[in-house]
Design an enzyme around this catalytic site. Structure first.
Site, PDB file in Angstrom:
ATOM      1  CG  ASP A  87      -1.934   1.209   1.273  1.00  0.00           C
ATOM      2  OD1 ASP A  87      -2.336   1.799   0.318  1.00  0.00           O
ATOM      3  OD2 ASP A  87      -1.992   1.548   2.552  1.00  0.00           O
TER       4      ASP A  87
ATOM      5  CG  ASP B  10      -1.882   7.599   0.645  1.00  0.00           C
ATOM      6  OD1 ASP B  10      -1.273   8.681   0.565  1.00  0.00           O
ATOM      7  OD2 ASP B  10      -2.702   6.960  -0.293  1.00  0.00           O
TER       8      ASP B  10
END
Length: 292
Positions: A25, A27
């Site tokens: 991922d 953020d």
């Protein structure tokens, strides 16, 4: 079985040794806002030297793929290709291109609740957007993404299109909120999608994590063995659930949204799909499992 064990020492070396690749991922994992997680660029370089494939999966629908690639470069992540980046905007464009395929005069348009980055991704896929210059074809899909200009009038317009039972309702993701640097929260796409669903009486098809559709998009471009792939993320309800649904080994990093206490609470409650196999304080901790 997922037990939320700290990943270090011999276990870390074994897990990384068996892995062919890692899905990250973005953020809360690689960066928070404009601040990179210390050690993140170096980790990616060392994974590349070790022959590990790295791909990136983000529910953020605000940037088209080229813009996301520029963000990686600007923050100091060198040597990455745009093809390694998979966002919910990109996956939504792919799904709509598949669902709305047909003759040019019958393909229809997409009504978009979202920003210019999402619109650019759709246009790059050859999709027609409601409101673009020229004669508007029939709206055949409503797409809900992150939209800072979301309004009652736009909600009303979306619901008007959705009265047509053949009009698709698609959402980029269901993230309910996002953290801000001052500790506050801003509503996420999930909040906007819920408003559209409630007002229209329709259920959205979601393309972003934890939907396996995002993994399907990846496997269309890359050969990925989920049994030998790590999913590293900061949110239990999206990243970790996504990893479990797709058969990957899951690693929670504590630099983002979810806490170790939340993971342990899910473990106690028996909600194992929301429990990571392992956790690390930061993805920089993974470097200890790689040879120099």
């Amino acid at each position: 079985m997922a037990r939320c064990e700290r990943l270090r020492g011999a276990a870390l070396r074994d897990v990384l040794g068996q892995a062919q690749g890692v899905l990250f991922d973005c953020d809360g994992v690689l960066w928070n806002g404009e601040r990179i997680v210390p050690g993140a660029p170096e980790l990616l370089q060392r994974l590349a030297r070790a022959g590990k494939n790295t791909l990136f999966v983000s529910n953020n629908s605000r940037r088209a793929r080229p813009e996301l690639a520029l963000r990686f470069a600007r923050l100091g992540f060198a040597g990455l290709r745009a093809e390694q980046l998979f966002s919910s905007a990109l996956c939504a464009a792919r799904l709509l291109r598949q669902r709305l395929s047909g003759p040019p005069d019958a393909s229809g348009a997409v009504f978009v609740l979202g920003g210019e980055g999402l619109r650019a991704e759709l246009r790059a896929a050859g999709l027609r957007l409601a409101g673009d210059p020229g004669e508007d074809p029939r709206v055949r899909a409503v797409l809900v993404g992150y939209d800072e200009q979301f309004s009652f009038s736009r909600l009303t317009e979306a619901c008007a299109h959705l009265r047509d039972p053949d009009c698709l309702l698609v959402a980029t993701d269901r993230d309910p909120w996002h953290p801000l640097s001052d500790g506050s929260r801003t509503p996420g796409t999930g909040s906007l999608a819920a408003a559209v669903e409630t007002a229209s009486g329709r259920q959205a098809l979601v393309v972003g994590k934890p939907s396996p559709y995002m993994f399907q998009c990846i496997t269309e471009d890359f050969s990925v063995d989920p049994a030998r792939t790590l999913m590293v993320g900061d949110r239990l309800e999206t990243d970790i659930l996504f990893g479990h649904r797709c058969g990957m080994t899951t690693v929670l990093t504590l630099t983002g949204v979810s806490s170790l206490e939340e993971a342990q609470a899910y473990l106690t409650a028996g909600q194992r799909d929301l429990v990571p196999h392992y956790y690390v304080e930061s993805i920089a901790d993974l470097m200890e499992g790689l040879e120099d």
